[in-house]
Write an enzyme that holds these catalytic residues in place. Structure first.
Site, mmCIF file in Angstrom:
data_model
loop_
_atom_site.group_PDB
_atom_site.id
_atom_site.type_symbol
_atom_site.label_atom_id
_atom_site.label_comp_id
_atom_site.label_asym_id
_atom_site.label_seq_id
_atom_site.Cartn_x
_atom_site.Cartn_y
_atom_site.Cartn_z
ATOM 1 C CB ILE A 60 24.978 12.117 -0.900
ATOM 2 C CG1 ILE A 60 24.323 10.750 -0.651
ATOM 3 C CG2 ILE A 60 24.574 13.116 0.185
ATOM 4 C CD1 ILE A 60 24.735 10.067 0.646
ATOM 5 C CB ALA A 61 28.460 15.482 -3.102
ATOM 6 C CG ASP A 99 43.089 11.373 -3.591
ATOM 7 O OD1 ASP A 99 42.925 10.749 -2.527
ATOM 8 O OD2 ASP A 99 42.980 10.845 -4.709
ATOM 9 C CG LEU A 100 38.947 11.681 0.656
ATOM 10 C CD1 LEU A 100 37.998 10.503 0.864
ATOM 11 C CD2 LEU A 100 38.525 12.852 1.527
ATOM 12 C CE1 TYR A 130 30.920 3.243 3.046
ATOM 13 C CE2 TYR A 130 29.075 2.151 4.133
ATOM 14 C CZ TYR A 130 29.629 3.278 3.549
ATOM 15 O OH TYR A 130 28.908 4.438 3.476
ATOM 16 C CE LYS A 153 30.719 6.890 6.001
ATOM 17 N NZ LYS A 153 31.306 7.974 5.152
HETATM 18 P P1 NDP Z 1 29.450 8.172 -4.227
HETATM 19 O O1 NDP Z 1 30.358 7.021 -4.514
HETATM 20 O O2 NDP Z 1 28.512 8.632 -5.265
HETATM 21 O O3 NDP Z 1 30.288 9.399 -3.686
HETATM 22 C C1 NDP Z 1 31.480 9.240 -2.995
HETATM 23 C C2 NDP Z 1 32.354 10.425 -3.307
HETATM 24 O O4 NDP Z 1 33.573 10.316 -2.557
HETATM 25 C C3 NDP Z 1 32.747 10.497 -4.773
HETATM 26 O O5 NDP Z 1 32.711 11.828 -5.212
HETATM 27 C C4 NDP Z 1 34.170 9.973 -4.755
HETATM 28 O O6 NDP Z 1 34.971 10.474 -5.810
HETATM 29 C C5 NDP Z 1 34.657 10.530 -3.442
HETATM 30 N N1 NDP Z 1 35.870 9.839 -3.013
HETATM 31 C C6 NDP Z 1 36.033 8.533 -2.734
HETATM 32 N N2 NDP Z 1 37.320 8.290 -2.430
HETATM 33 C C7 NDP Z 1 37.974 9.463 -2.533
HETATM 34 C C8 NDP Z 1 39.329 9.870 -2.373
HETATM 35 N N3 NDP Z 1 40.303 9.015 -2.024
HETATM 36 N N4 NDP Z 1 39.634 11.164 -2.566
HETATM 37 C C9 NDP Z 1 38.691 12.078 -2.920
HETATM 38 N N5 NDP Z 1 37.390 11.742 -3.113
HETATM 39 C C10 NDP Z 1 37.053 10.457 -2.915
HETATM 40 O O7 NDP Z 1 28.630 7.728 -2.934
HETATM 41 P P2 NDP Z 1 27.455 8.420 -2.133
HETATM 42 O O8 NDP Z 1 27.113 9.743 -2.669
HETATM 43 O O9 NDP Z 1 26.417 7.400 -1.961
HETATM 44 O O10 NDP Z 1 28.196 8.587 -0.718
HETATM 45 C C11 NDP Z 1 28.615 9.839 -0.230
HETATM 46 C C12 NDP Z 1 28.871 9.706 1.242
HETATM 47 O O11 NDP Z 1 27.692 9.236 1.894
HETATM 48 C C13 NDP Z 1 29.979 8.735 1.624
HETATM 49 O O12 NDP Z 1 30.640 9.272 2.755
HETATM 50 C C14 NDP Z 1 29.202 7.482 2.036
HETATM 51 O O13 NDP Z 1 29.929 6.705 2.934
HETATM 52 C C15 NDP Z 1 27.993 8.121 2.697
HETATM 53 N N6 NDP Z 1 26.807 7.292 2.797
HETATM 54 C C16 NDP Z 1 26.172 6.841 1.668
HETATM 55 C C17 NDP Z 1 25.023 6.073 1.786
HETATM 56 C C18 NDP Z 1 24.303 5.559 0.596
HETATM 57 O O14 NDP Z 1 23.426 4.706 0.763
HETATM 58 N N7 NDP Z 1 24.578 6.028 -0.609
HETATM 59 C C19 NDP Z 1 24.461 5.713 3.106
HETATM 60 C C20 NDP Z 1 25.202 6.267 4.212
HETATM 61 C C21 NDP Z 1 26.313 7.026 4.051
HETATM 62 P P3 NDP Z 1 35.064 9.657 -7.192
HETATM 63 O O15 NDP Z 1 33.772 9.958 -7.896
HETATM 64 O O16 NDP Z 1 36.264 10.225 -7.846
HETATM 65 O O17 NDP Z 1 35.195 8.209 -6.839
#
Ligand code: NDP
Length: 338
Positions: free
Chosen positions: A13-14, A61-62, A157, A161
Site C-alpha cells: 500500500i505504501a 523499526d516500530l 492480526y 489492528k
Molecule cells: P506489507 O506487508 O506490504 O506492508 C507492511 C509494511 O509494514 C512493510 O513495509 C513492513 O516492513 C512494515 N513493518 C512491519 N513490521 C514492522 C516493524 N516492526 N517495524 C517497521 N516496519 C514494519 O502490507 P500492506 O501494504 O498490505 O499493509 C500495509 C498496512 O495496511 C498495514 O497496516 C496493514 O495492516 C494494512 N491493511 C492491509 C490490507 C491488505 O489487504 N493488504 C487490508 C487492510 C489493512 P518490511 O517490508 O520490512 O516487513
C-alpha cells in the site's frame, strides 16, 4: 514544499501512496526497517512510473524509539502505514499487537512533538468487523468496532489492528490533543504490484492461480484496489473535514469462489478453483491448520460494508473488484509468483 513521512515505505500500500504523493507534488520521506528492501524501492518505483524516482529513506523499526525524532524533522504530514501483516499466524498475539500498537503510538507521539499537522493511520476492517458472531449488522460502517469480548475468536492480526487504532484515538483524545488523526479501514487490498514482494492480501490469490487447491473456503471477501486505498489516504490527509474520522474503503464483497471465476475467465488454461469447499470440510481442515482456524468464524457469513462516508467526505469512487483482482493476478504471473 510540503513534506510527508510514509512509514513502511517498502510495503504494497505504501509504495502506491508514495507514487500518488509524488504525482501531487509532495516531497516524500519513507521509512524502512530493512536496508536491502529500501535499496530496491527507488528502482521499483522508477520502473513502475517509467521515470527516475529517488525518495529519501530512513531506517525505523516500530519496536524501537531510535530515529523517530529525526525522521519527523521538517515533516508536515505523516502516513503511518507500517504494521505487521504476516501470511502465517505468529506464536502469540503480542507478536503482532506490540509492534502495531506501540509503533502507532511512537508515530503519533513523535509527530506531535515535531508539530506535524495530521497523521493518517492505516487500520483495517479487521478493527471493525471481527468477533461479532451472529450479532453483526447487515452492513458494517465506521461506528462498528471489532468485539474482543463477545465470546467469538478474533485473529491475532485483527487484535493488533484493533489495539493500534484504539490506542491512536485514545492518544489524540488525551495527551495528543491538537494533533489531527484520520484513519483508513481497507478491506482486502488488491491491484497492481510495484515491488516484487507479495503482500498477504495479494498472496490470497496465489494458491488459486496456481491450481494448488480444489475449492475455496466459503469466505466473503471485501475487495478494494490499492490505487483507491492510496487515494483515500491522501484525500484523508488533505481534506479538512476528514480529521477525526475513520473511513471504510471497499468496492464490493465477493465469495472466494466468485473471485476464482474472475481469475479463471482471464486464465482459462489454468486449473483455478471456481467452487466452494463444503464448510464442514473447511472446519475439519481448520483443526490442523491454524491459519484456516482463524477464518472459520467467518465461514458462510456475508460481510458487506457501507462506503458512503468515504464517498461523501473523501470523494471516492472505486475501481471495480474485477480490475483490482486481475491487476494483481497479472503482476503475480508476470513476476513468476503464481
Ligand atoms: P506489507 O506487508 O506490504 O506492508 C507492511 C509494511 O509494514 C512493510 O513495509 C513492513 O516492513 C512494515 N513493518 C512491519 N513490521 C514492522 C516493524 N516492526 N517495524 C517497521 N516496519 C514494519 O502490507 P500492506 O501494504 O498490505 O499493509 C500495509 C498496512 O495496511 C498495514 O497496516 C496493514 O495492516 C494494512 N491493511 C492491509 C490490507 C491488505 O489487504 N493488504 C487490508 C487492510 C489493512 P518490511 O517490508 O520490512 O516487513
Amino acid at each position: 514544499m510540503t513534506r510527508v513521512l510514509v512509514t513502511g515505505a517498502t510495503g504494497f500500500i505504501a509504495s502506491h501512496v508514495i507514487l500518488q504523493l509524488l504525482e501531487r507534488g509532495y516531497q516524500v520521506r519513507g521509512t524502512a526497517r530493512s536496508a536491502d528492501k529500501a535499496k530496491r524501492l527507488n528502482q521499483a518505483l522508477s520502473d513502475y512510473a517509467g521515470k527516475p524516482i529517488e525518495i529519501e529513506l530512513v531506517r525505523l523499526d516500530l519496536t524501537s524509539d531510535d530515529g523517530w525524532a529525526e525522521a519527523m524533522g521538517g515533516v508536515d504530514y505523516v502516513q503511518h502505514i507500517a504494521s505487521p501483516f504476516p501470511p502465517d499466524v505468529p506464536r502469540t498475539a503480542d507478536d503482532l499487537i506490540v509492534p502495531a500498537r506501540d509503533g502507532a503510538l511512537r508515530a503519533l507521539k513523535s509527530a506531535k512533538a515535531a508539530g506535524v499537522k495530521r497523521v493518517v493511520l492505516t487500520s483495517s476492517v479487521a478493527a471493525v468487523d471481527n468477533g461479532w458472531g451472529d450479532q453483526g449488522p447487515a452492513a458494517f460502517d465506521e461506528t462498528c468496532w471489532t468485539k474482543l469480548d463477545g465470546g467469538n475468536p478474533v485473529s491475532f492480526y485483527a487484535q493488533s489492528k484493533y489495539w493500534a487504532e484504539r490506542a491512536a484515538w485514545d492518544y489524540v483524545a488525551g495527551a495528543g490533543d491538537g494533533l489531527e488523526l484520520a484513519v483508513i479501514n481497507p478491506v482486502g487490498v488488491f491491484g497492481p504490484l510495484i515491488t516484487s514482494d507479495v503482500s498477504t492480501s495479494v498472496g490470497l490469490l496465489v494458491q488459486g492461480l496456481s491450481g494448488k487447491i480444489p475449492a475455496f473456503p466459503r469466505i466473503h471477501q471485501g475487495v478494494v484496489d490499492v490505487r483507491d486505498v492510496a487515494r483515500a489516504h491522501i484525500e484523508a490527509m488533505e481534506r479538512p473535514e476528514a480529521a477525526g474520522e475513520r473511513f471504510i474503503v471497499c468496492e464490493r464483497s465477493l465469495w472466494m469462489s466468485e473471485i476464482g471465476r474472475i481469475l479463471a475467465s482471464a486464465y482459462p488454461d489454468r486449473k483455478i478453483p471456481t467452487r466452494d469447499m463444503p464448510s464442514w470440510l473447511a472446519r475439519l481442515l481448520g483443526v490442523f491448520n491454524p491459519s484456516l482456524r482463524f477464518i472459520l468464524p467467518n465461514l458462510d457469513r456475508q460481510r458487506v460494508y457501507h462506503t458512503g462516508h468515504a464517498e461523501l467526505v473523501l470523494g471516492m469512487d472505486f475501481i471495480t473488484a474485477e480490475d483490482a483482482l486481475l491487476a494483481s493476478a497479472e503482476g503475480l504471473v508476470r513476476m513468476g509468483k503464481a
